[in-house]
Design a protein around this motif. Structure first.
Motif, PDB file in Angstrom:
ATOM      1  N   UNK A  54       0.857  -1.185   0.000  1.00  0.00           N
ATOM      2  CA  UNK A  54       0.000   0.000   0.000  1.00  0.00           C
ATOM      3  C   UNK A  54       0.895   1.237   0.000  1.00  0.00           C
ATOM      4  N   UNK A  55       0.760   2.067  -1.068  1.00  0.00           N
ATOM      5  CA  UNK A  55       1.570   3.275  -1.215  1.00  0.00           C
ATOM      6  C   UNK A  55       0.668   4.485  -1.022  1.00  0.00           C
ATOM      7  N   UNK A  56       0.782   5.145   0.114  1.00  0.00           N
ATOM      8  CA  UNK A  56      -0.056   6.313   0.428  1.00  0.00           C
ATOM      9  C   UNK A  56       0.617   7.044   1.585  1.00  0.00           C
ATOM     10  N   UNK A  57       0.811   8.366   1.431  1.00  0.00           N
ATOM     11  CA  UNK A  57       1.473   9.098   2.509  1.00  0.00           C
ATOM     12  C   UNK A  57       0.490   9.589   3.572  1.00  0.00           C
ATOM     13  N   UNK A  58      -0.778   9.190   3.474  1.00  0.00           N
ATOM     14  CA  UNK A  58      -1.781   9.518   4.481  1.00  0.00           C
ATOM     15  C   UNK A  58      -2.027   8.280   5.345  1.00  0.00           C
ATOM     16  N   UNK A  71       3.246  -1.142   4.271  1.00  0.00           N
ATOM     17  CA  UNK A  71       2.803   0.232   4.062  1.00  0.00           C
ATOM     18  C   UNK A  71       4.008   1.103   3.672  1.00  0.00           C
ATOM     19  N   UNK A  72       3.821   1.923   2.665  1.00  0.00           N
ATOM     20  CA  UNK A  72       4.879   2.799   2.160  1.00  0.00           C
ATOM     21  C   UNK A  72       4.405   4.240   2.247  1.00  0.00           C
ATOM     22  N   UNK A  73       5.216   5.104   2.883  1.00  0.00           N
ATOM     23  CA  UNK A  73       4.844   6.510   3.039  1.00  0.00           C
ATOM     24  C   UNK A  73       5.858   7.464   2.420  1.00  0.00           C
ATOM     25  N   UNK A  74       7.033   6.949   1.993  1.00  0.00           N
ATOM     26  CA  UNK A  74       8.002   7.831   1.355  1.00  0.00           C
ATOM     27  C   UNK A  74       8.800   7.040   0.326  1.00  0.00           C
ATOM     28  N   UNK A  75       9.670   7.745  -0.406  1.00  0.00           N
ATOM     29  CA  UNK A  75      10.382   7.122  -1.528  1.00  0.00           C
ATOM     30  C   UNK A  75      11.319   6.014  -1.070  1.00  0.00           C
ATOM     31  N   UNK A 133      11.296   2.226  -2.555  1.00  0.00           N
ATOM     32  CA  UNK A 133      12.423   1.594  -3.239  1.00  0.00           C
ATOM     33  C   UNK A 133      12.850   0.319  -2.523  1.00  0.00           C
ATOM     34  N   UNK A 134      12.826   0.332  -1.209  1.00  0.00           N
ATOM     35  CA  UNK A 134      13.185  -0.857  -0.449  1.00  0.00           C
ATOM     36  C   UNK A 134      12.162  -1.969  -0.674  1.00  0.00           C
ATOM     37  N   UNK A 135      10.879  -1.593  -0.751  1.00  0.00           N
ATOM     38  CA  UNK A 135       9.822  -2.593  -0.924  1.00  0.00           C
ATOM     39  C   UNK A 135       9.919  -3.271  -2.286  1.00  0.00           C
ATOM     40  N   UNK A 137       1.246   7.657 -11.216  1.00  0.00           N
ATOM     41  CA  UNK A 137       1.769   7.227 -12.525  1.00  0.00           C
ATOM     42  C   UNK A 137       3.225   6.785 -12.405  1.00  0.00           C
ATOM     43  N   UNK A 138       4.017   7.513 -11.610  1.00  0.00           N
ATOM     44  CA  UNK A 138       5.410   7.120 -11.426  1.00  0.00           C
ATOM     45  C   UNK A 138       5.501   5.792 -10.671  1.00  0.00           C
ATOM     46  N   UNK A 139       4.650   5.612  -9.651  1.00  0.00           N
ATOM     47  CA  UNK A 139       4.622   4.341  -8.924  1.00  0.00           C
ATOM     48  C   UNK A 139       4.283   3.207  -9.873  1.00  0.00           C
TER      49      UNK A 139
END
Length: 523
Positions: free
Chosen positions: A6-10, A32-36, A40-42, A63-65
């Motif tokens: 899940x990629x969301x900074x909220x 959960x991913x909140x920053x770059x 990248x690690x995930x 789009x970049x993700x």
């Protein structure tokens, strides 16, 4: 166990997504991913089955993700779950391989689990289809290939055992019962040196065998003969039928996805209506009451209170302008824009009339170099584009400098449009035009009118060329150069919807030259 990224900074949105999916997938593992760095690690670990991403991220966008994920793992499903996208982003993402696009709202949370399950099932089906295709390729490689030689009248001279099996006979003598002249193409010395054809060979079980025949005309001891190769392509024909059925299924899925996008469109229209009517009403009230307080109670208020009320009123006006610009941009994406003949002279005159107050206050000098031609355009959209470009040319000048704006036009052909030339003034500057996600399909000989608007303003640094055509992109503070940051985005969207292109040439401190290409009216 199902592992989802899940990629969301909220953090609240991540929690809601996680909670919704856990109801559908009890054995769920979530990263959960909140920053770059976390992202990248995930993706470096490659241990997740699916990605759910927001579009608007502080450090990137959906789009970049999507592109980063697909570049590493082309078969990994990606679902965009966002409230900050639009139709254009959705279409662009779908073309880039997005599996689903869902509006982030309570009424759509239930669709998230359905979309995830559907994407995982499609991934499994694609894997099974890939395995089936590999097995089919292996099977085709092991098929026997028949080789033969015959006279021009169809008398078989020699062949291998595979050829006999493909014809359904055991010996060369049995081929006499097969009329090769009727079964195969008959070649004559005047025909082409080679021919390829498909042959349907009826079988005893009421089925048919499909053969691919490649035959060559050769000369053997001064006698013309036919040398040929026969391959059994029955399995391939059956595979084509299966592919056709799969295409029909895919077509149904495309129709379903189109219906979903149309539903999203209708929701966007409803949202735009709500913004236009419901959100602007309290803004008007704020502006009106602030004005009343300043007008009727100014003597009862100290200087700080009057300043605060003035700020409130100006903020309400800016917010109302921002909403109007957003609605204009939204309408450009959804509305049909029929093109008609438009006189650029009249369009420029109308735009200058609407900008009369700004021109007078800035004491701007506008020069139309020559009489302008007629183009194919949508009148209201073209007017909106011209007003934004001329307003920027007047506004973005150094303090104390009188704005000088020059307008002219020239003809360009489709094949030349990718080259931003020297232009009317003959001076070469740094140039840029943003790539269109939906470029118009015109023939190389199509002719266009390139309209130039040149100013003596502050100019734009080259690293900002792409940014200025985006929504909410501002290079200067509100106090220095007021505005909403949507003007050039509206220009780009409007011109592209009319089948044209927009670009800029600029040098810092020496001004800018914006140009738009519009279809020329053929006489």
């Amino acid at each position: 166990m199902l592992h989802i990224l899940i990629v969301d900074d909220n953090p609240t949105d991540r929690l809601l997504v996680k909670r919704e999916l856990q109801q559908e997938f009890p054995e769920l593992r979530v990263t959960e991913v909140a920053d770059r760095s976390e992202f990248l690690n995930a993706i470096a670990n490659n241990n997740f089955a699916l990605v759910v991403t927001d579009y608007q991220l502080r450090w990137s966008n959906g789009l970049e993700i999507l592109r980063d994920t697909k570049s590493r793992y082309p078969n990994c499903p990606v679902i965009m779950f966002t409230n900050s996208g639009n139709e254009e982003i959705a279409v662009t993402a779908m073309k880039a391989g997005l599996d689903d696009y869902i509006i982030k709202s309570p009424r759509h949370y239930i669709r998230l689990a359905v979309a995830v399950r559907g994407a995982l099932e499609r991934k499994a089906a694609q894997r099974r289809a890939a395995l089936l295709e590999n097995r089919l390729q292996l099977l085709l490689e092991r098929l026997n290939v028949g080789v033969f030689s015959s006279t021009l009248d169809g008398c078989l001279l020699e062949s291998n055992q595979a050829f006999l099996r493909l014809l359904g006979v055991s010996t060369l003598a049995e081929t006499q019962a097969v009329n090769l002249c009727e079964l195969f193409w008959k070649l004559s010395p005047t025909d082409s040196q080679s021919q390829v054809q498909e042959i349907i060979l009826p079988q005893a079980n009421s089925q048919s065998k499909y053969l691919l025949l490649t035959q060559y005309l050769n000369t053997n001891d001064d006698e013309a003969v036919i040398d040929g190769v026969v391959e059994d392509i029955t399995a391939l024909k059956q595979a084509e039928l299966a592919l056709h059925q799969l295409n029909e299924t895919l077509e149904l899925r495309v129709q379903e996805r189109t219906a979903e996008l149309e539903d999203v469109n209708s929701q966007l229209e409803a949202f735009a209506y709500s913004v236009s009517h419901d959100l602007r009403a309290p803004l008007r009230a704020i502006e009106a009451f602030a004005h009343i307080l300043l007008s009727n109670y100014a003597t009862a208020l100290d200087a700080n209170a009057q300043d605060y009320l003035g700020r409130i009123g100006r903020a309400a006006v800016l917010m109302n302008t921002l909403i109007e610009n957003l609605l204009d941009y939204s309408r450009l994406s959804r509305s049909k824009l029929p093109l008609e003949r438009v006189d650029l002279n009249a369009a420029i005159a109308k735009a200058l009339t609407q900008l009369e107050e700004e021109i007078r206050s800035k004491q701007a000098h506008i020069t139309i170099v020559v009489s302008l031609p007629i183009v194919l355009a949508h009148p209201d959209t073209l007017l909106q584009v011209l007003i934004n470009l001329l307003a920027n040319a007047i506004k973005f000048v150094a303090p104390g400098v009188q704005p000088q704006v020059r307008v002219w036009a020239e003809e360009v052909e489709e094949r030349e449009r990718g080259r931003v030339g020297e232009g009317e003034s003959g001076t070469e500057k740094n140039s840029y035009f943003p790539p269109s996600p939906h470029p118009p399909s015109f023939s190389p000989s199509s002719q266009f009118i390139r309209l130039w608007i040149e100013d003596n303003g502050i100019g734009i640094a080259q690293e900002y060329y792409e940014r200025i055509f985006g929504v909410f992109e501002r290079l200067h503070g509100e106090e220095t150069y007021p505005g909403t940051g949507i003007g050039l985005a509206i220009v780009r969207k409007g011109v592209e919807r009319m089948g044209g292109r927009v670009g800029v040439e600029s040098t810092v401190g020496q001004g800018s030259r914006f140009w738009i290409d519009l279809r020329k009216v053929r006489v």
